[in-house]
Write a protein that holds these residues in place. Sequence first.
Motif, PDB file in Angstrom:
ATOM      1  N   ARG A  12     -15.660  10.372  -5.883  1.00 24.75           N
ATOM      2  CA  ARG A  12     -15.242  11.435  -4.956  1.00 24.75           C
ATOM      3  C   ARG A  12     -13.735  11.638  -5.034  1.00 24.75           C
ATOM      4  NH1 ARG A  12     -16.151   9.897   0.627  1.00 24.75           N
ATOM      5  NH2 ARG A  12     -13.936  10.032   0.994  1.00 24.75           N
ATOM      6  N   PHE A  13     -12.983  10.535  -5.097  1.00 23.34           N
ATOM      7  CA  PHE A  13     -11.523  10.600  -5.277  1.00 23.34           C
ATOM      8  C   PHE A  13     -11.189  11.355  -6.557  1.00 23.34           C
ATOM      9  CE2 PHE A  13      -7.753   8.322  -7.133  1.00 23.34           C
ATOM     10  CZ  PHE A  13      -6.794   8.791  -6.249  1.00 23.34           C
ATOM     11  N   HIS A  14     -11.868  11.026  -7.645  1.00 26.62           N
ATOM     12  CA  HIS A  14     -11.646  11.666  -8.948  1.00 26.62           C
ATOM     13  C   HIS A  14     -11.957  13.161  -8.890  1.00 26.62           C
ATOM     14  CE1 HIS A  14     -12.945  12.990 -12.986  1.00 26.62           C
ATOM     15  NE2 HIS A  14     -11.998  12.186 -13.429  1.00 26.62           N
ATOM     16  N   THR A  64       0.645  14.646  -2.683  1.00 28.85           N
ATOM     17  CA  THR A  64       0.063  13.870  -3.766  1.00 28.85           C
ATOM     18  C   THR A  64      -0.957  12.875  -3.213  1.00 28.85           C
ATOM     19  OG1 THR A  64       2.128  14.076  -4.973  1.00 28.85           O
ATOM     20  CG2 THR A  64       0.615  12.388  -5.727  1.00 28.85           C
ATOM     21  N   ALA A  65      -2.084  12.755  -3.900  1.00 29.15           N
ATOM     22  CA  ALA A  65      -3.153  11.841  -3.483  1.00 29.15           C
ATOM     23  C   ALA A  65      -2.682  10.390  -3.588  1.00 29.15           C
ATOM     24  CB  ALA A  65      -4.382  12.061  -4.356  1.00 29.15           C
ATOM     25  N   VAL A  66      -3.340   9.519  -2.825  1.00 27.86           N
ATOM     26  CA  VAL A  66      -3.049   8.087  -2.831  1.00 27.86           C
ATOM     27  C   VAL A  66      -4.339   7.347  -3.158  1.00 27.86           C
ATOM     28  CG1 VAL A  66      -2.286   6.120  -1.434  1.00 27.86           C
ATOM     29  CG2 VAL A  66      -1.217   8.355  -1.129  1.00 27.86           C
ATOM     30  N   PRO A  92      -7.384   5.286  -2.912  1.00 25.84           N
ATOM     31  CA  PRO A  92      -8.067   5.020  -1.642  1.00 25.84           C
ATOM     32  C   PRO A  92      -7.999   3.560  -1.204  1.00 25.84           C
ATOM     33  CG  PRO A  92      -9.426   6.370  -3.082  1.00 25.84           C
ATOM     34  CD  PRO A  92      -8.268   5.895  -3.905  1.00 25.84           C
ATOM     35  N   SER A  93      -7.809   3.358   0.090  1.00 27.85           N
ATOM     36  CA  SER A  93      -7.744   1.999   0.638  1.00 27.85           C
ATOM     37  C   SER A  93      -9.101   1.302   0.562  1.00 27.85           C
ATOM     38  CB  SER A  93      -7.247   2.038   2.080  1.00 27.85           C
ATOM     39  OG  SER A  93      -8.131   2.801   2.875  1.00 27.85           O
ATOM     40  N   GLU A  94     -10.182   2.077   0.440  1.00 27.00           N
ATOM     41  CA  GLU A  94     -11.519   1.486   0.338  1.00 27.00           C
ATOM     42  C   GLU A  94     -11.764   0.837  -1.023  1.00 27.00           C
ATOM     43  OE1 GLU A  94     -11.782   5.272   2.827  1.00 27.00           O
ATOM     44  OE2 GLU A  94     -10.994   4.752   0.881  1.00 27.00           O
ATOM     45  N   LEU A  95     -10.922   1.142  -1.996  1.00 25.18           N
ATOM     46  CA  LEU A  95     -11.082   0.584  -3.343  1.00 25.18           C
ATOM     47  C   LEU A  95     -10.200  -0.642  -3.510  1.00 25.18           C
ATOM     48  CD1 LEU A  95     -11.090   3.863  -5.454  1.00 25.18           C
ATOM     49  CD2 LEU A  95     -13.033   2.506  -4.700  1.00 25.18           C
ATOM     50  N   PRO A  96     -10.551  -1.544  -4.449  1.00 23.28           N
ATOM     51  CA  PRO A  96      -9.707  -2.715  -4.686  1.00 23.28           C
ATOM     52  C   PRO A  96      -8.275  -2.287  -5.020  1.00 23.28           C
ATOM     53  CG  PRO A  96     -11.771  -2.907  -5.904  1.00 23.28           C
ATOM     54  CD  PRO A  96     -11.724  -1.524  -5.330  1.00 23.28           C
ATOM     55  N   GLN A  97      -7.295  -3.048  -4.510  1.00 23.39           N
ATOM     56  CA  GLN A  97      -5.886  -2.721  -4.727  1.00 23.39           C
ATOM     57  C   GLN A  97      -5.293  -3.468  -5.910  1.00 23.39           C
ATOM     58  OE1 GLN A  97      -4.407  -0.196  -2.747  1.00 23.39           O
ATOM     59  NE2 GLN A  97      -6.571  -0.023  -2.241  1.00 23.39           N
ATOM     60  N   ARG A  98      -5.943  -4.519  -6.354  1.00 23.44           N
ATOM     61  CA  ARG A  98      -5.473  -5.283  -7.518  1.00 23.44           C
ATOM     62  C   ARG A  98      -6.555  -5.245  -8.593  1.00 23.44           C
ATOM     63  NH1 ARG A  98      -0.493  -7.436  -7.011  1.00 23.44           N
ATOM     64  NH2 ARG A  98       0.106  -8.058  -4.929  1.00 23.44           N
ATOM     65  N   PRO A  99      -6.162  -4.944  -9.842  1.00 21.51           N
ATOM     66  CA  PRO A  99      -7.139  -4.906 -10.926  1.00 21.51           C
ATOM     67  C   PRO A  99      -7.498  -6.316 -11.390  1.00 21.51           C
ATOM     68  CG  PRO A  99      -4.970  -4.484 -11.803  1.00 21.51           C
ATOM     69  CD  PRO A  99      -4.819  -4.591 -10.305  1.00 21.51           C
ATOM     70  N   LEU A 100      -8.538  -6.395 -12.203  1.00 24.19           N
ATOM     71  CA  LEU A 100      -8.888  -7.655 -12.847  1.00 24.19           C
ATOM     72  C   LEU A 100      -7.753  -8.068 -13.779  1.00 24.19           C
ATOM     73  CD1 LEU A 100     -12.553  -6.809 -13.863  1.00 24.19           C
ATOM     74  CD2 LEU A 100     -11.820  -8.285 -11.984  1.00 24.19           C
ATOM     75  N   ARG A 101      -7.559  -9.357 -13.972  1.00 22.09           N
ATOM     76  CA  ARG A 101      -6.507  -9.812 -14.890  1.00 22.09           C
ATOM     77  C   ARG A 101      -6.804  -9.375 -16.310  1.00 22.09           C
ATOM     78  NH1 ARG A 101      -4.813 -15.897 -13.159  1.00 22.09           N
ATOM     79  NH2 ARG A 101      -3.996 -15.329 -11.129  1.00 22.09           N
ATOM     80  N   ASP A 102      -8.063  -9.461 -16.693  1.00 27.08           N
ATOM     81  CA  ASP A 102      -8.450  -9.014 -18.028  1.00 27.08           C
ATOM     82  C   ASP A 102      -9.455  -7.905 -17.819  1.00 27.08           C
ATOM     83  OD1 ASP A 102      -8.539  -9.017 -20.809  1.00 27.08           O
ATOM     84  OD2 ASP A 102     -10.269 -10.348 -20.844  1.00 27.08           O
ATOM     85  N   PRO A 103      -9.259  -6.707 -18.206  1.00 25.86           N
ATOM     86  CA  PRO A 103      -8.424  -6.200 -19.282  1.00 25.86           C
ATOM     87  C   PRO A 103      -7.170  -5.464 -18.816  1.00 25.86           C
ATOM     88  CG  PRO A 103     -10.143  -4.622 -18.840  1.00 25.86           C
ATOM     89  CD  PRO A 103     -10.261  -5.722 -17.821  1.00 25.86           C
TER      90      PRO A 103
END
Length: 140
Positions: free
Chosen positions: A65-67, A2-4, A6-17
Amino acid sequence: MTAVWPSELPQRPLRDPYRRSLASGRQLTSADSGPPRSRRRYSRVARPASMAFIVTLNQLARFWRFHDEELDGGTLPFWIRDPVMNGVPVLTTDGAPILIGGLPLLTSSWWLCILDQDPPSEASLGGGRFQLSVPMLVMP
């Protein structure tokens, strides 16, 4: 395998939305009068979660690319760190953090997700920054 996320992308989303909600596994049946009857339709259901991230142009390219490649066009499941519970200190019954070697013991929490029906989207914020919105379903 199963894919994970990517570590290159932010690990925490914005609070809003950021939003995570319960999904209903019930079946409601209307009655001639009074409240509807309720029963369990599914034993477990996926929970919708909507996240947005601020990314650079390079990170945006990495996401697509991940998508396209790792998730086969968004059809395969993937692991992502739980944005709320991951990294939270484990506490004793009196509320003090548990320390190991002087450092707090932290939780490790992951979600197994699939992309929701609405596809991910991007919006330019200017200056080479983008808001990436990713609706997903957290598997039970």
